[in-house]
Scaffold this active site. Structure first.
Site, mmCIF file in Angstrom:
data_model
loop_
_atom_site.group_PDB
_atom_site.id
_atom_site.type_symbol
_atom_site.label_atom_id
_atom_site.label_comp_id
_atom_site.label_asym_id
_atom_site.label_seq_id
_atom_site.Cartn_x
_atom_site.Cartn_y
_atom_site.Cartn_z
ATOM 1 N N VAL A 14 5.426 5.080 -0.446
ATOM 2 C CA VAL A 14 5.118 6.504 -0.346
ATOM 3 C C VAL A 14 6.062 7.310 -1.235
ATOM 4 O O VAL A 14 5.633 8.063 -2.119
ATOM 5 C CB VAL A 14 5.206 6.989 1.125
ATOM 6 C CG1 VAL A 14 5.089 8.497 1.198
ATOM 7 C CG2 VAL A 14 4.116 6.329 1.960
ATOM 8 N N THR A 93 8.677 3.504 9.064
ATOM 9 C CA THR A 93 8.649 3.702 10.519
ATOM 10 C C THR A 93 7.779 2.617 11.131
ATOM 11 O O THR A 93 6.672 2.888 11.580
ATOM 12 C CB THR A 93 8.060 5.086 10.869
ATOM 13 O OG1 THR A 93 6.796 5.211 10.190
ATOM 14 C CG2 THR A 93 8.953 6.212 10.461
ATOM 15 N N LYS A 221 -2.472 13.811 10.591
ATOM 16 C CA LYS A 221 -2.300 12.560 9.851
ATOM 17 C C LYS A 221 -2.763 11.369 10.699
ATOM 18 O O LYS A 221 -3.534 10.517 10.241
ATOM 19 C CB LYS A 221 -0.821 12.413 9.479
ATOM 20 C CG LYS A 221 -0.411 11.064 8.992
ATOM 21 C CD LYS A 221 -0.909 10.768 7.603
ATOM 22 C CE LYS A 221 -0.510 9.363 7.213
ATOM 23 N NZ LYS A 221 -0.550 9.098 5.823
ATOM 24 N N ALA A 226 -6.953 7.433 12.149
ATOM 25 C CA ALA A 226 -7.724 6.862 13.256
ATOM 26 C C ALA A 226 -9.231 6.958 12.973
ATOM 27 O O ALA A 226 -9.978 6.005 13.192
ATOM 28 C CB ALA A 226 -7.380 7.584 14.557
ATOM 29 N N CYS A 277 -0.555 1.591 7.532
ATOM 30 C CA CYS A 277 -0.839 2.835 8.251
ATOM 31 C C CYS A 277 -1.781 2.717 9.435
ATOM 32 O O CYS A 277 -1.468 3.174 10.525
ATOM 33 C CB CYS A 277 -1.414 3.870 7.286
ATOM 34 S SG CYS A 277 -0.169 4.538 6.195
ATOM 35 N N PHE A 278 -2.958 2.135 9.195
ATOM 36 C CA PHE A 278 -4.018 2.261 10.204
ATOM 37 C C PHE A 278 -3.587 1.763 11.582
ATOM 38 O O PHE A 278 -3.654 2.494 12.569
ATOM 39 C CB PHE A 278 -5.281 1.533 9.751
ATOM 40 C CG PHE A 278 -6.075 2.287 8.723
ATOM 41 C CD1 PHE A 278 -5.722 3.571 8.348
ATOM 42 C CD2 PHE A 278 -7.192 1.715 8.127
ATOM 43 C CE1 PHE A 278 -6.452 4.273 7.408
ATOM 44 C CE2 PHE A 278 -7.931 2.407 7.183
ATOM 45 C CZ PHE A 278 -7.566 3.681 6.817
HETATM 46 C C1 UDX Z 1 -4.742 4.610 4.395
HETATM 47 C C2 UDX Z 1 -5.462 5.965 4.251
HETATM 48 O O1 UDX Z 1 -6.676 5.777 3.514
HETATM 49 C C3 UDX Z 1 -4.553 6.955 3.552
HETATM 50 O O2 UDX Z 1 -5.183 8.219 3.473
HETATM 51 C C4 UDX Z 1 -3.282 7.070 4.373
HETATM 52 O O3 UDX Z 1 -2.394 7.979 3.805
HETATM 53 C C5 UDX Z 1 -2.621 5.711 4.492
HETATM 54 O O4 UDX Z 1 -3.529 4.787 5.080
HETATM 55 P P1 UDX Z 1 -4.231 2.564 2.770
HETATM 56 O O5 UDX Z 1 -3.783 1.848 4.005
HETATM 57 O O6 UDX Z 1 -3.337 2.543 1.597
HETATM 58 O O7 UDX Z 1 -4.507 4.100 3.089
HETATM 59 O O8 UDX Z 1 -5.622 1.940 2.287
HETATM 60 P P2 UDX Z 1 -7.156 2.170 2.641
HETATM 61 O O9 UDX Z 1 -7.894 2.305 1.376
HETATM 62 O O10 UDX Z 1 -7.363 3.224 3.642
HETATM 63 O O11 UDX Z 1 -7.565 0.768 3.256
HETATM 64 C C6 UDX Z 1 -7.062 0.304 4.495
HETATM 65 C C7 UDX Z 1 -7.682 -1.029 4.852
HETATM 66 O O12 UDX Z 1 -9.048 -0.878 5.203
HETATM 67 C C8 UDX Z 1 -7.653 -2.057 3.729
HETATM 68 O O13 UDX Z 1 -7.319 -3.323 4.247
HETATM 69 C C9 UDX Z 1 -9.069 -2.016 3.200
HETATM 70 O O14 UDX Z 1 -9.426 -3.198 2.562
HETATM 71 C C10 UDX Z 1 -9.844 -1.792 4.479
HETATM 72 N N1 UDX Z 1 -11.176 -1.197 4.275
HETATM 73 C C11 UDX Z 1 -11.293 0.027 3.691
HETATM 74 C C12 UDX Z 1 -12.307 -1.873 4.711
HETATM 75 O O15 UDX Z 1 -12.217 -2.977 5.251
HETATM 76 N N2 UDX Z 1 -13.540 -1.288 4.537
HETATM 77 C C13 UDX Z 1 -13.690 -0.060 3.974
HETATM 78 O O16 UDX Z 1 -14.832 0.405 3.856
HETATM 79 C C14 UDX Z 1 -12.532 0.610 3.516
HETATM 80 P P1 ADP Z 2 6.492 3.334 2.961
HETATM 81 O O1 ADP Z 2 5.205 2.615 2.783
HETATM 82 O O2 ADP Z 2 6.490 4.237 4.161
HETATM 83 O O3 ADP Z 2 6.942 4.041 1.718
HETATM 84 P P2 ADP Z 2 8.504 1.280 2.447
HETATM 85 O O4 ADP Z 2 9.042 0.224 3.378
HETATM 86 O O5 ADP Z 2 7.784 0.868 1.228
HETATM 87 O O6 ADP Z 2 7.609 2.248 3.354
HETATM 88 O O7 ADP Z 2 9.695 2.217 1.981
HETATM 89 C C1 ADP Z 2 10.676 2.743 2.802
HETATM 90 C C2 ADP Z 2 12.020 2.673 2.077
HETATM 91 O O8 ADP Z 2 12.978 3.436 2.823
HETATM 92 C C3 ADP Z 2 12.618 1.264 1.943
HETATM 93 O O9 ADP Z 2 12.833 0.976 0.576
HETATM 94 C C4 ADP Z 2 13.956 1.343 2.729
HETATM 95 O O10 ADP Z 2 14.991 0.594 2.108
HETATM 96 C C5 ADP Z 2 14.258 2.827 2.679
HETATM 97 N N1 ADP Z 2 15.157 3.305 3.741
HETATM 98 C C6 ADP Z 2 15.056 3.106 5.067
HETATM 99 N N2 ADP Z 2 16.053 3.753 5.732
HETATM 100 C C7 ADP Z 2 16.799 4.390 4.792
HETATM 101 C C8 ADP Z 2 17.964 5.253 4.827
HETATM 102 N N3 ADP Z 2 18.548 5.607 5.979
HETATM 103 N N4 ADP Z 2 18.459 5.719 3.657
HETATM 104 C C9 ADP Z 2 17.848 5.379 2.483
HETATM 105 N N5 ADP Z 2 16.770 4.598 2.384
HETATM 106 C C10 ADP Z 2 16.236 4.103 3.522
#
Ligand code: UDX
Ligand code: ADP
Length: 463
Positions: A14, A93, A221, A226, A277-278
């Protein structure tokens, strides 16, 4: 208030892409991304931007343009906090693996650590932005830590949830459907909200920037994710019925998607959704509902997860059953390990759970994924703690070439919808396999008729 210095804590999926795009679109703002993980920062600073730690189409070009100009990656967390007017919190998280709310609530220890660090360092007023997906009312906890442990400076907490999807992060960030900013309804809160609105307004039109109170933003969010996940579980539920009745879920999806009230997106039946996320967000929602005694609300949303787990199990069961009820010591090749195409992220990927089931049945798994390393695959399996590290190593072998991976396999399972899989010479793959050669298309991306004419025994999802 004009923002000229931003810091982002967390250089992950992110924080990294979001800050890269902000830096590209706002050359007048200095953006510093910090992380405790030294290797991760080193990788973000790799002179060859193709080696940055996160794979997203278009990202390395943006980093190449902005890095060193107004985009910086550093491990000096305190310095960056001290200098910035706005601090984004983008740390992970994960779902709690211990104590109260285990397996359901979000683990906020990284967030709390950030809040304490900000409180300790900040000597001027700051805007703190929650970017990570957090359970509703986390802002309140952050505020309490900041106000009670800080140096008497003022903090404004904003919720600015990220809606980017991995694999399309750059285009999602450049052309968002909307930007959501939640803040306090006090005059100071409004100043903070407007300051952040102005940052996004550098490339997003104002009518797409929504402002709400903090709780609405946090809850939106979780609600968005969901609803999206629910669509997938709904179509996946129908996929099982289709398999029993002779309907084709792709045809059903097409037919319902043309109803403009339903719409065509997110109706692709699959082996199950993954990603960071999901599942996490729905579990959060369930946990929050339960904590307010809203058991029906909790059960309603939990069913989306139950359906998803069922779909993954159903896929592995189907493989075992179709291969004459035994996969012991049979080579099964996975094409794809990432949770979706165009990302190297594997969090909650269906592939992990399907592999785990098949290893329990003593299958030998070969994996090819264009962006996921063998080490990552092993660590994903080891994380489940189903069996020893040595056993996982013995059962799962990774290849860097799909043709090699498929050689002598009894079956192929497509777990990720990578485009390149549709361009393969399937005749050549068939010729190199054990017969009968089975193909389980967990993403419905391949041409069933063509494969069957080659000789494959093809199994899609929901047909
Ligand atoms: C999701 C939300 O889309 C995004 O807005 C939010 O901020 C984070 O979570 P992401 O998890 O990156 O994003 O990917 P997404 O494209 O949503 O796909 C999630 C999962 O669902 C994947 O495993 C994907 O393959 C699956 N999926 C998606 C399906 O199985 N069918 C679909 O039609 C769409
Ligand atoms: P996301 O998909 O939410 O971006 P990631 O696990 O890819 O999650 O990224 C989260 C990042 O935050 C990791 O690289 C981790 O090392 C970093 N992180 C966690 N806690 C701290 C902290 N207290 N200070 C700085 N970086 C942190």
């Amino acid at each position: 208030m004009k923002i000229t210095k931003i810091c982002c804590i967390g250089a992950g999926y992110v924080g990294g892409p979001t800050m890269a795009v902000i830096a590209q679109k706002c050359p007048h703002i200095q953006v510093t991304v910090v992380d405790l993980n030294e290797q991760r920062i080193k990788d973000w600073n790799d002179p060859d931007t193709n080696n940055i730690p996160i794979y997203e189409p278009g990202l390395s070009e943006i980093v190449a343009e902005a890095r060193g100009r107004n985009l910086f990656f550093s491990t000096e967390v305190e310095k960056a906090i001290d200098e910035a007017q706005v601090i984004f919190i983008s740390v992970n998280t994960p779902t709690k693996t211990y104590g109260k709310g285990k397996g359901m609530a979000a683990d906020l220890k990284y967030i709390e650590l950030c809040a304490r660090q900000i409180a300790k360092v900040a000597k001027q007023n700051k805007i703190v932005v929650e970017k990570s997906t957090l359970p509703v009312r986390t802002a309140e906890a952050i505020k309490s830590i900041l106000d009670n442990t800080g140096n008497g400076v003022q903090f404004q907490i904003l919720s600015n949830p990220e809606f980017l999807a991995e694999g399309t992060a750059v285009t999602d960030l450049l052309n968002p459907d909307r930007i959501l900013i939640g803040g306090d309804t006090t005059p100071e809160g409004e100043v903070a909200i407007n300051a952040l609105v102005d940052v996004y307004a550098n490339w997003v039109s104002k009518d797409k920037i929504l402002t709400t109170n903090v709780w609405s933003s946090e809850l939106s969010k979780l609600t968005a994710n969901a609803f999206l996940a629910q669509r997938i579980s709904s179509i996946n539920a129908m996929s099982e019925l289709c398999e029993k009745t002779g309907a084709d879920v792709n045809e059903v999806a097409r037919a319902i998607g043309m109803d403009s009230r339903i719409g065509p997106k997110f109706l692709k039946a699959s082996v199950g959704f993954g990603g960071s996320c999901f599942q996490k967000d729905i579990l959060n929602l369930v946990y929050i509902a339960k904590s307010y005694g809203l058991n029906e609300v909790a059960d309603y949303w939990e069913q989306v997860i139950i359906m998803n787990d069922h779909q993954k199990k159903r896929f592995s069961n189907k493989i075992v059953q179709t291969l004459y009820n035994t996969v012991a010591d049979k080579k099964i090749t996975f094409l794809g390990w990432a949770f979706k195409k165009d990302t190297n992220d594997t969090r909650e990927s269906a592939a992990i759970y399907v592999a785990d089931d098949l290893i329990n049945e003593q299958a030998s798994i070969a994996v090819y994924d264009p962006k996921v390393s063998g080490n990552k695959i092993q660590s994903d399996l080891n994380y489940l703690e189903t069996r020893s590290v040595e056993e996982n190593k013995a059962r799962v072998v990774t290849f860097d070439n799909a043709y090699e991976a498929c050689k002598d396999a009894h079956a192929i399972a497509v777990l990720t919808e990578w485009d390149e899989f549709t361009t393969y010479d399937w005749q050549r793959i068939y010729d190199s396999m054990h017969k009968p050669a089975f193909l389980f298309d967990g993403r419905n991306i391949l041409n069933a008729k063509e494969l069957e004419s080659i000789g494959f025994i093809y199994n899609g999802i929901g047909s």
